[in-house]
Design an enzyme around this catalytic site. Structure first.
Site, PDB file in Angstrom:
ATOM      1  N   GLN A   1      71.580  47.683  11.998  1.00 40.12           N
ATOM      2  CA  GLN A   1      70.438  47.036  12.653  1.00 40.12           C
ATOM      3  C   GLN A   1      70.266  47.581  14.075  1.00 40.12           C
ATOM      4  O   GLN A   1      71.210  47.594  14.857  1.00 40.12           O
ATOM      5  CB  GLN A   1      70.671  45.512  12.692  1.00 40.12           C
ATOM      6  CG  GLN A   1      69.530  44.723  13.265  1.00 40.12           C
ATOM      7  CD  GLN A   1      68.255  44.794  12.425  1.00 40.12           C
ATOM      8  OE1 GLN A   1      68.284  44.679  11.210  1.00 40.12           O
ATOM      9  NE2 GLN A   1      67.123  45.003  13.080  1.00 40.12           N
TER      10      GLN A   1
ATOM     11  N   ASP B   1      67.390  53.081   5.290  1.00 41.95           N
ATOM     12  CA  ASP B   1      66.380  52.948   6.342  1.00 41.95           C
ATOM     13  C   ASP B   1      65.592  54.250   6.524  1.00 41.95           C
ATOM     14  O   ASP B   1      64.520  54.256   7.128  1.00 41.95           O
ATOM     15  CB  ASP B   1      67.061  52.609   7.685  1.00 41.95           C
ATOM     16  CG  ASP B   1      66.745  51.199   8.157  1.00 41.95           C
ATOM     17  OD1 ASP B   1      65.809  50.585   7.613  1.00 41.95           O
ATOM     18  OD2 ASP B   1      67.427  50.734   9.088  1.00 41.95           O
TER      19      ASP B   1
ATOM     20  N   LYS C   1      67.379  39.702   5.623  1.00 45.23           N
ATOM     21  CA  LYS C   1      67.681  40.822   4.717  1.00 45.23           C
ATOM     22  C   LYS C   1      68.781  40.419   3.739  1.00 45.23           C
ATOM     23  O   LYS C   1      68.702  40.712   2.542  1.00 45.23           O
ATOM     24  CB  LYS C   1      68.105  42.057   5.523  1.00 45.23           C
ATOM     25  CG  LYS C   1      66.937  42.757   6.202  1.00 45.23           C
ATOM     26  CD  LYS C   1      67.373  43.796   7.228  1.00 45.23           C
ATOM     27  CE  LYS C   1      66.156  44.300   8.005  1.00 45.23           C
ATOM     28  NZ  LYS C   1      66.500  45.135   9.157  1.00 45.23           N
TER      29      LYS C   1
END
Ligand code: NAD
Length: 297
Positions: free
Chosen positions: A98, A121, A54
């Site tokens: 994460q 997200d 990422k």
């Protein structure tokens, strides 16, 4: 008949190039780069790979990448303090924590601490609520990527029968909301669904997000249907000691019946990071009060 292969890898590359162009335009207009922060707690090997990739992709798109790597023994309070600092940092447009977090942390509490306007997200309950009522917000990257592939292939989805297999908060449920917003007739199937093959046979669009290797068989698929395979499953390969990736759909079987199918790998997988970059860029424009016309990206 052989189905068309939906090339998610190529689509994702085009999307990333578009994000790159708009990121340059953002920098010219705002005087700063769009910024994405990624927080990793602990040393889970798969998470480390995702976070590295990422970060690299963020830089390639011409955005600023902020990586916060915290030791596994970090307390929840210390993690929440990092999230709060990112919430107020004007250089940070998007925040991604994460998952999974270590077991001594409450994931829902940590996600709830993210400013919804930086929730790239799309996992915050406010993001889920905005999606459910049709307000602008952030949509989880994988299902949004699936929708982009479907619209690219089919154009209007209005009136089509769609079956989503799987009801997770990160894939199945938001996928169903997106298809509903496109005026599909949506069925959400899951582990308790009775006669799943019959349910799937009704579908013009099948999205499989289960995590069971090659579960969806050719004779479950309506001829000509569009099949999106989200599953990523590692199975033993023919060569001893080796493994290979397969989806939730019997790919070879589906190719003989469906109209179009996403392969695994190279279908949905590459879309996830591309959409994350897209979401971060949209966050930057919104946070800076700059216009980005609907449908630009
Ligand atoms: P999950 O485990 O949270 O959810 C799986 C869902 O499948 C559940 O809702 C369950 O009800 C349903 N299910 C389980 N067994 C079933 C059965 N026999 N029949 C019908 N439904 C059944 O998983 P998830 O996070 O939604 O991910 C699903 C799959 O997608 C996994 O393989 C995962 O690796 C993959 N995935 C891929 C990406 C990507 O970038 N391509 C992103 C996220 C997840």
């Amino acid at each position: 008949m052989t189905a068309a292969i939906i090339d998610g890898k190529a689509f994702a590359a085009t999307l990333r190039a578009k994000v790159g162009e708009l990121a340059r335009a953002f920098e010219a207009k705002s005087g700063r780069k769009a910024g994405l922060a990624v927080v990793l707690v602990g040393e889970d090997p798969a998470s480390q790979v995702y976070v590295r990739s990422k970060g690299k992709s963020t830089l390639e798109a011409g955005m600023a990448s902020f990586e916060h790597k915290l030791p596994v023994e970090t307390t929840e309070a210390d993690l929440l303090a990092v999230v709060e600092q990112l919430n107020t940092d004007p250089a940070v447009d998007g925040i991604l924590v994460q998952l999974p977090l270590p077991s001594h942390m409450d994931e829902q509490k940590v996600i709830a601490a993210i400013n919804p306007d930086k929730d790239v997200d799309g996992f915050h309950v406010i993001s889920a609520g905005r999606l459910a009522v049709g307000q602008p917000g952030f949509v989880p990257c994988t299902p949004l990527g699936c929708l982009m592939l479907l619209k690219d292939r089919l154009g209007s989805l209005s009136g089509l029968d769609a079956v989503v297999i799987g009801r997770s908060n990160i894939v199945g449920k938001p996928m169903a909301q997106l298809l509903l917003a496109e005026s599909c007739t949506v069925t959400i199937a899951h582990s308790r669904t009775k006669d799943l093959p019959d349910v799937v046979r009704r579908a013009d669009i099948v999205v499989a997000a289960v995590g069971r290797p090659e579960m969806v068989k050719a004779d479950w698929i309506k001829p000509g249907a569009t099949v999106i395979d989200v599953g990523i499953n590692r199975v033993p390969a023919a060569e001893a000691g080796k493994t290979r990736l397969v989806g939730d759909v019997d790919y070879a079987g589906a190719m003989s019946v469906a109209g179009a199918v996403t392969p695994v790998p190279g279908g949905v997988g590459p879309m996830t990071i591309a959409v994350l970059l897209r979401n971060a860029l949209v966050a930057a424009y919104r946070n800076a009060g700059l216009a980005l016309a609907d449908g630009t990206i």
